[in-house]
Design a protein around this motif. Structure first.
Motif, PDB file in Angstrom:
ATOM      1  N   GLN A 287     -64.135  93.694 -82.054  1.00  0.00           N
ATOM      2  CA  GLN A 287     -64.246  93.623 -80.253  1.00  0.00           C
ATOM      3  C   GLN A 287     -65.592  93.196 -80.640  1.00  0.00           C
ATOM      4  O   GLN A 287     -65.572  92.009 -79.448  1.00  0.00           O
ATOM      5  CB  GLN A 287     -64.482  95.449 -79.878  1.00  0.00           C
ATOM      6  CG  GLN A 287     -63.214  96.069 -79.719  1.00  0.00           C
ATOM      7  CD  GLN A 287     -62.733  95.858 -78.413  1.00  0.00           C
ATOM      8  OE1 GLN A 287     -61.778  95.035 -78.077  1.00  0.00           O
ATOM      9  NE2 GLN A 287     -63.212  96.756 -77.225  1.00  0.00           N
ATOM     10  N   LEU A 288     -66.863  92.850 -81.235  1.00  0.00           N
ATOM     11  CA  LEU A 288     -67.839  92.218 -81.427  1.00  0.00           C
ATOM     12  C   LEU A 288     -67.341  91.259 -81.329  1.00  0.00           C
ATOM     13  O   LEU A 288     -68.036  90.046 -80.855  1.00  0.00           O
ATOM     14  CB  LEU A 288     -68.800  92.826 -81.879  1.00  0.00           C
ATOM     15  CG  LEU A 288     -69.131  94.359 -81.997  1.00  0.00           C
ATOM     16  CD1 LEU A 288     -70.478  95.346 -83.247  1.00  0.00           C
ATOM     17  CD2 LEU A 288     -70.292  94.541 -80.649  1.00  0.00           C
ATOM     18  N   MET A 289     -66.486  90.942 -82.803  1.00  0.00           N
ATOM     19  CA  MET A 289     -66.273  89.984 -82.972  1.00  0.00           C
ATOM     20  C   MET A 289     -65.164  89.046 -81.981  1.00  0.00           C
ATOM     21  O   MET A 289     -64.861  87.764 -82.539  1.00  0.00           O
ATOM     22  CB  MET A 289     -65.793  89.918 -84.093  1.00  0.00           C
ATOM     23  CG  MET A 289     -67.367  90.302 -85.418  1.00  0.00           C
ATOM     24  SD  MET A 289     -68.372  89.251 -85.806  1.00  0.00           S
ATOM     25  CE  MET A 289     -69.185  90.272 -85.641  1.00  0.00           C
ATOM     26  N   LYS A 290     -64.828  89.796 -80.882  1.00  0.00           N
ATOM     27  CA  LYS A 290     -64.337  88.618 -79.654  1.00  0.00           C
ATOM     28  C   LYS A 290     -62.903  88.657 -80.376  1.00  0.00           C
ATOM     29  O   LYS A 290     -62.246  87.644 -80.165  1.00  0.00           O
ATOM     30  CB  LYS A 290     -64.804  88.127 -79.393  1.00  0.00           C
ATOM     31  CG  LYS A 290     -65.846  87.729 -78.559  1.00  0.00           C
ATOM     32  CD  LYS A 290     -65.695  88.345 -76.977  1.00  0.00           C
ATOM     33  CE  LYS A 290     -67.336  88.655 -76.704  1.00  0.00           C
ATOM     34  NZ  LYS A 290     -67.713  89.534 -76.635  1.00  0.00           N
ATOM     35  N   ILE A 291     -61.836  89.047 -81.211  1.00  0.00           N
ATOM     36  CA  ILE A 291     -60.774  89.678 -81.959  1.00  0.00           C
ATOM     37  C   ILE A 291     -59.721  89.590 -80.993  1.00  0.00           C
ATOM     38  O   ILE A 291     -59.813  90.331 -80.016  1.00  0.00           O
ATOM     39  CB  ILE A 291     -60.267  89.992 -83.393  1.00  0.00           C
ATOM     40  CG1 ILE A 291     -61.300  90.042 -84.528  1.00  0.00           C
ATOM     41  CG2 ILE A 291     -58.978  89.697 -83.953  1.00  0.00           C
ATOM     42  CD1 ILE A 291     -61.615  88.213 -84.924  1.00  0.00           C
ATOM     43  N   ARG A 292     -58.866  88.760 -80.797  1.00  0.00           N
ATOM     44  CA  ARG A 292     -57.839  88.979 -79.810  1.00  0.00           C
ATOM     45  C   ARG A 292     -57.159  90.586 -79.615  1.00  0.00           C
ATOM     46  O   ARG A 292     -57.072  90.821 -81.005  1.00  0.00           O
ATOM     47  CB  ARG A 292     -56.798  88.114 -79.792  1.00  0.00           C
ATOM     48  CG  ARG A 292     -56.813  87.220 -79.341  1.00  0.00           C
ATOM     49  CD  ARG A 292     -56.047  85.785 -79.124  1.00  0.00           C
ATOM     50  NE  ARG A 292     -54.810  86.682 -78.480  1.00  0.00           N
ATOM     51  CZ  ARG A 292     -53.699  86.210 -78.879  1.00  0.00           C
ATOM     52  NH1 ARG A 292     -53.201  85.838 -80.352  1.00  0.00           N
ATOM     53  NH2 ARG A 292     -52.287  87.119 -78.907  1.00  0.00           N
TER      54      ARG A 292
END
Length: 444
Positions: A287-292
């Motif tokens: 989530q923090l790394m903005k993965i879909r």
């Protein structure tokens, strides 16, 4: 030219040697044991000076900096001499981090760190990030930094590696849990070991994150008494969490800075309560790394798990055989027994690291029908559980362990290898122990 001396010629030692050479150090590798053939070849090929089966003090005590492999204890005579001379003794992670701009995710804890590391790596890789895997598993971090291959690294970090850091700081740190382990290396003082684990956050700033288990007593106590600069993101299987991860009915929910992610637990490939925690920690990083979100969902459902960690080997005559050889402490065995749903024949034992078996008592009473002690000295296990189970047998090899287990089972039972101990009395390491178990099961 600065002199870099490396103690230990294994994966981390040779990786550090290659990076050191590339960065212009005068490098020397010294191993008190024997250096494996494949590593020797790498050192010779790269024209790096080395010795094995000895430590030549004249060639070591003239170092500017020393990288010590995690397996070498601080009380080793050569290490004491270096410290007395004020020569910095650091870990591979500390040495390598100064030569990379990559973002690192550092993962530590007494249990679950390998599964969490592998799952985090899987999530980020599936999410399209250029990511490497290192630390305690896979290829040496320093070696990968030398090849300059990745923008992100997911690193599994032991307390020993953290003991040797000075400036290293992960952008995201995960502390899966803390339970007594390796106390022989921490003067049998649990607090020393806890402090060691929390070194993972010591250099973090307000821009970084510390993900931790809000159900874990030792972590909570430490956080009450100490200040952490990083943003705290807790996870829990027992209570609601506002900014973090929790279970609600059969759904895993993660809320971070008003970003919400939900997944039904039956869609997650990993089983057992402790694995929900590992999944929460890894998903928080994604989530923090903005993965879909769709990618996270797919990755959680197709993750293969870790070898030797609650690994289902075979079902024979409706008896399930499970290899949990990686359970080298009581807490890991607790998770394994806790996830058993059928009568269990438990194979346990090995080199005891100051274990207290009492916390396993309720689980053994409830789930274990027979115990097979697989070790040279099984006294403590026999004292703890001798009156609790109907059947207890001692063996000193895996063939006898598996064949004895077979005779103790009936349809619908489980045979669980979850030793709660180190393996060095009868096996090379926990992998060797797990592989022998799998081989014997396949021969039944």
């Amino acid at each position: 030219m600065k002199r870099l001396v490396i103690l230990g010629g294994g994966e981390s030692g040779v990786g550090t040697a290659i990076l050191g050479k590339k960065k212009g150090y005068d490098v020397f590798v010294s191993d008190f044991g024997k250096i494996k053939e494949n590593y020797r070849e790498v050192l010779i090929l790269n024209e790096i000076a080395w010795e094995d089966e000895q430590h030549t003090e004249a060639l070591i005590l003239n170092a500017d900096v020393v990288m010590k492999s995690p397996g070498i204890p601080d009380k080793a005579p050569i290490v004491k001499k270096l410290v007395a001379k004020n020569i910095p003794v650091i870990s591979e992670i500390e040495f390598a981090c100064q030569f990379t701009e990559a973002i690192t995710i550092g993962i530590t804890g007494s249990n679950g760190k390998t599964t969490t590391t592998m799952l985090t790596y899987h999530l980020l890789k599936q999410g399209g990030l250029n990511v490497g895997l290192g630390g305690n598993i896979g290829k040496s971090f320093a070696w990968q930094v030398a090849d300059d291959a990745y923008d992100y690294y997911v690193l599994e970090l032991s307390s020993f590696q953290l003991d040797g850091i000075v400036h290293y700081k992960p952008h995201v740190a995960i502390l899966t849990n803390i339970s007594p382990d390796h106390l022989d290396r921490y003067e049998y003082d649990y607090q020393n070991y806890i402090n060691s684990k929390f070194r993972i956050t010591m250099n973090q700033t307000e821009a970084d994150y510390l993900i931790y288990d809000a159900d874990d007593e030792a972590s909570n106590e430490w956080l009450k008494k100490n200040t952490v600069k990083a943003q705290l993101i807790p996870f829990s299987v027992s209570k609601m969490i506002e900014n973090g991860a929790f279970l609600k009915d059969n759904t895993m929910e993660i809320n971070i800075n008003n970003e919400e992610f939900l997944i039904e637990t039956d869609q997650i490939a990993l089983e057992g309560k402790h694995n929900m925690k590992n999944a929460m920690a890894a998903t928080t990083v994604a989530q923090l790394m903005k993965i879909r979100k769709q990618t996270i969902r797919e990755s959680l459902s197709n993750f293969q798990g870790v070898e030797h960690r609650l690994e289902k080997v075979l079902k024979i005559q409706n008896v399930q055989y499970i290899n949990d050889s990686k359970a080298t402490n009581v807490n890991a065995a607790f998770f394994a027994l806790d996830s058993m749903t059928t009568p269990t024949v438990w194979i346990v034992g090995g080199v005891d690291k100051g274990n207290d078996y009492s916390e396993l008592m309720p689980l053994v009473r409830e789930k274990v029908k027979a115990i097979i002690c697989l070790g040279i000295d099984n006294k403590k296990i026999i004292e703890a559980f001798g009156n609790v189970v109907d059947l207890m047998v001692e063996v000193d090899n895996m063939h006898d362990a598996v064949n004895t287990a077979k005779h103790m089972t009936e349809k619908g039972d489980t045979v669980l290898l979850s030793p709660a101990c180190a393996s060095f009395d009868l096996f090379e390491n926990y992998e060797d122990r797990g592989n022998q178990f799998k081989r014997e099961v396949k021969n039944l």
